[in-house]
Write a protein that holds these residues in place. Structure first.
Motif, PDB file in Angstrom:
ATOM      1  N   LYS A  90       0.834  -1.202   0.000  1.00 52.28           N
ATOM      2  CA  LYS A  90       0.000   0.000   0.000  1.00 52.28           C
ATOM      3  C   LYS A  90       0.867   1.249   0.000  1.00 52.28           C
ATOM      4  CE  LYS A  90      -3.970   2.122   2.295  1.00 52.28           C
ATOM      5  NZ  LYS A  90      -4.996   1.993   3.367  1.00 52.28           N
ATOM      6  N   ARG A  91       1.946   1.233   0.769  1.00 51.09           N
ATOM      7  CA  ARG A  91       2.828   2.398   0.866  1.00 51.09           C
ATOM      8  C   ARG A  91       3.557   2.676  -0.444  1.00 51.09           C
ATOM      9  NH1 ARG A  91       8.130   1.292   4.071  1.00 51.09           N
ATOM     10  NH2 ARG A  91       8.685   0.530   1.978  1.00 51.09           N
ATOM     11  N   ASP A  92       4.037   1.625  -1.106  1.00 49.31           N
ATOM     12  CA  ASP A  92       4.919   1.797  -2.249  1.00 49.31           C
ATOM     13  C   ASP A  92       4.190   1.878  -3.587  1.00 49.31           C
ATOM     14  OD1 ASP A  92       6.940   1.707  -0.423  1.00 49.31           O
ATOM     15  OD2 ASP A  92       7.800  -0.189  -1.104  1.00 49.31           O
ATOM     16  N   GLY A  93       2.892   1.627  -3.592  1.00 47.21           N
ATOM     17  CA  GLY A  93       2.153   1.655  -4.848  1.00 47.21           C
ATOM     18  C   GLY A  93       1.489   2.987  -5.123  1.00 47.21           C
ATOM     19  N   LYS A  94       0.915   3.077  -6.289  1.00 45.29           N
ATOM     20  CA  LYS A  94       0.173   4.267  -6.714  1.00 45.29           C
ATOM     21  C   LYS A  94      -1.287   3.892  -6.895  1.00 45.29           C
ATOM     22  CE  LYS A  94      -0.069   7.735 -10.406  1.00 45.29           C
ATOM     23  NZ  LYS A  94       0.480   8.165 -11.718  1.00 45.29           N
ATOM     24  N   ASP A  95      -2.167   4.717  -6.341  1.00 47.04           N
ATOM     25  CA  ASP A  95      -3.622   4.506  -6.458  1.00 47.04           C
ATOM     26  C   ASP A  95      -4.019   3.102  -5.997  1.00 47.04           C
ATOM     27  OD1 ASP A  95      -3.878   7.073  -7.575  1.00 47.04           O
ATOM     28  OD2 ASP A  95      -3.521   6.303  -9.595  1.00 47.04           O
ATOM     29  N   VAL A  96      -3.455   2.672  -4.882  1.00 52.40           N
ATOM     30  CA  VAL A  96      -3.722   1.325  -4.376  1.00 52.40           C
ATOM     31  C   VAL A  96      -5.061   1.291  -3.653  1.00 52.40           C
ATOM     32  CG1 VAL A  96      -2.916  -0.519  -2.864  1.00 52.40           C
ATOM     33  CG2 VAL A  96      -1.260   0.839  -4.165  1.00 52.40           C
ATOM     34  N   GLU A  97      -5.898   0.372  -4.061  1.00 51.02           N
ATOM     35  CA  GLU A  97      -7.162   0.102  -3.373  1.00 51.02           C
ATOM     36  C   GLU A  97      -7.060  -1.294  -2.762  1.00 51.02           C
ATOM     37  OE1 GLU A  97      -9.605   2.210  -2.994  1.00 51.02           O
ATOM     38  OE2 GLU A  97      -8.869   3.776  -4.344  1.00 51.02           O
ATOM     39  N   THR A  98      -7.600  -1.463  -1.571  1.00 53.00           N
ATOM     40  CA  THR A  98      -7.529  -2.756  -0.902  1.00 53.00           C
ATOM     41  C   THR A  98      -8.919  -3.254  -0.535  1.00 53.00           C
ATOM     42  OG1 THR A  98      -7.283  -1.709   1.273  1.00 53.00           O
ATOM     43  CG2 THR A  98      -5.258  -2.230   0.072  1.00 53.00           C
ATOM     44  N   GLY A  99      -9.014  -4.572  -0.426  1.00 46.77           N
ATOM     45  CA  GLY A  99     -10.259  -5.170   0.020  1.00 46.77           C
ATOM     46  C   GLY A  99     -10.338  -5.176   1.535  1.00 46.77           C
ATOM     47  N   SER A 100     -11.386  -5.762   2.062  1.00 41.90           N
ATOM     48  CA  SER A 100     -11.571  -5.808   3.510  1.00 41.90           C
ATOM     49  C   SER A 100     -10.487  -6.618   4.201  1.00 41.90           C
ATOM     50  CB  SER A 100     -12.947  -6.396   3.847  1.00 41.90           C
ATOM     51  OG  SER A 100     -13.078  -7.697   3.304  1.00 41.90           O
ATOM     52  N   ASP A 101      -9.787  -7.474   3.424  1.00 37.92           N
ATOM     53  CA  ASP A 101      -8.722  -8.297   3.990  1.00 37.92           C
ATOM     54  C   ASP A 101      -7.349  -7.646   3.864  1.00 37.92           C
ATOM     55  OD1 ASP A 101      -8.396  -8.461   1.274  1.00 37.92           O
ATOM     56  OD2 ASP A 101      -8.265 -10.651   1.197  1.00 37.92           O
ATOM     57  N   CYS A 102      -7.299  -6.361   3.432  1.00 39.06           N
ATOM     58  CA  CYS A 102      -6.068  -5.574   3.276  1.00 39.06           C
ATOM     59  C   CYS A 102      -5.307  -5.877   1.998  1.00 39.06           C
ATOM     60  CB  CYS A 102      -5.114  -5.762   4.458  1.00 39.06           C
ATOM     61  SG  CYS A 102      -5.737  -5.168   6.040  1.00 39.06           S
ATOM     62  N   TYR A 103      -5.658  -6.929   1.271  1.00 35.40           N
ATOM     63  CA  TYR A 103      -4.906  -7.268   0.060  1.00 35.40           C
ATOM     64  C   TYR A 103      -5.292  -6.315  -1.073  1.00 35.40           C
ATOM     65  CZ  TYR A 103      -2.382 -10.174  -3.255  1.00 35.40           C
ATOM     66  OH  TYR A 103      -1.471 -10.631  -4.187  1.00 35.40           O
ATOM     67  N   PRO A 104      -4.316  -5.774  -1.804  1.00 36.15           N
ATOM     68  CA  PRO A 104      -4.622  -4.832  -2.878  1.00 36.15           C
ATOM     69  C   PRO A 104      -5.511  -5.442  -3.958  1.00 36.15           C
ATOM     70  CG  PRO A 104      -2.284  -4.720  -2.322  1.00 36.15           C
ATOM     71  CD  PRO A 104      -2.852  -5.921  -1.612  1.00 36.15           C
TER      72      PRO A 104
END
Length: 212
Positions: free
Chosen positions: A82-96
């Motif tokens: 999440k920190r190193d990506g651009k426009d990162v969206e994650t699900g409820s389980d934190c996985y992008p």
């Protein structure tokens, strides 16, 4: 992947001004916190203890518990993605579920998290050989999950695998323009944790930082 596989060939063919212009056009890559500037890294390098590498006796990755769950319920790998990506969206389980990642080691851009590894800049085995064998399990866990220093970064998986547990006298990122940053991250991490360096390792780091 989204089309930077030919970047190295492009960079080779461009004059310096063209390279700088291309670099400005690329999306920002991973940027861990706490990276010392090259001058600071050179100063820190002079203070590191020089010693031969220790034994691998007793080493196991399990002795460095990593990708532990943080207070937000996300594990360390997910936090770095999440920190190193651009426009990162994650699900409820934190996985992008979406986003893009520019790997600064080779200049490649990826849109699938599975194409990325989280590199321990100072590999766990290299840390073991340079002092971590004497640490407690809690100290090794802190090292392996350090989100506050320049020790974790999202990079192309096969590049990370080619690195293995090699030190900078044996391996540097394919993208030469990142060598100064990589050397600074390495020294910053070893300085933070009081790890030793070999003569060859120190010489390689010094040569790189002198050219920054």
């Amino acid at each position: 992947m989204t089309g930077h596989r030919s970047l190295r060939a492009t960079l080779t063919a461009l004059p310096l001004a063209g390279i700088l212009g291309l670099a400005l056009a690329l999306p920002a890559g991973a940027e861990p916190p706490g990276i010392p500037d090259p001058a600071t890294a050179k100063s820190e390098l002079t203070k590191l203890t020089v010693a031969p590498e220790g034994s691998m006796d007793g080493y196991s990755r399990e002795k460095f518990p990593h990708w532990i769950e943080g207070p937000d319920g996300c594990n360390t790998r997910e936090a770095v993605l999440k920190r190193d990506g651009k426009d990162v969206e994650t699900g409820s389980d934190c996985y992008p579920t979406s986003g893009s990642w520019l790997s600064p080691y080779d200049g490649e851009t990826w849109t699938k998290p599975s194409d990325l590894d989280i590199d321990h800049v100072v590999p766990l085995a290299a840390a073991w050989r340079s002092g971590a064998a004497e640490w407690t399990q809690d100290q090794r866990q802190a090292f392996a999950n350090d989100l506050e220093g320049p020790q974790l970064i999202a990079v192309t998986d096969n590049v990370n695998q080619s690195k293995g547990d090699q030190t900078p006298d044996e391996w540097m990122p394919p993208l030469a323009s990142y060598h100064c940053t990589y050397a600074s991250m390495w020294v910053g991490t070893k300085s933070k944790y009081g790890l030793t360096v070999t003569d060859a390792e120190k010489s390689a780091l010094q040569k790189t930082l002198d050219g920054c």
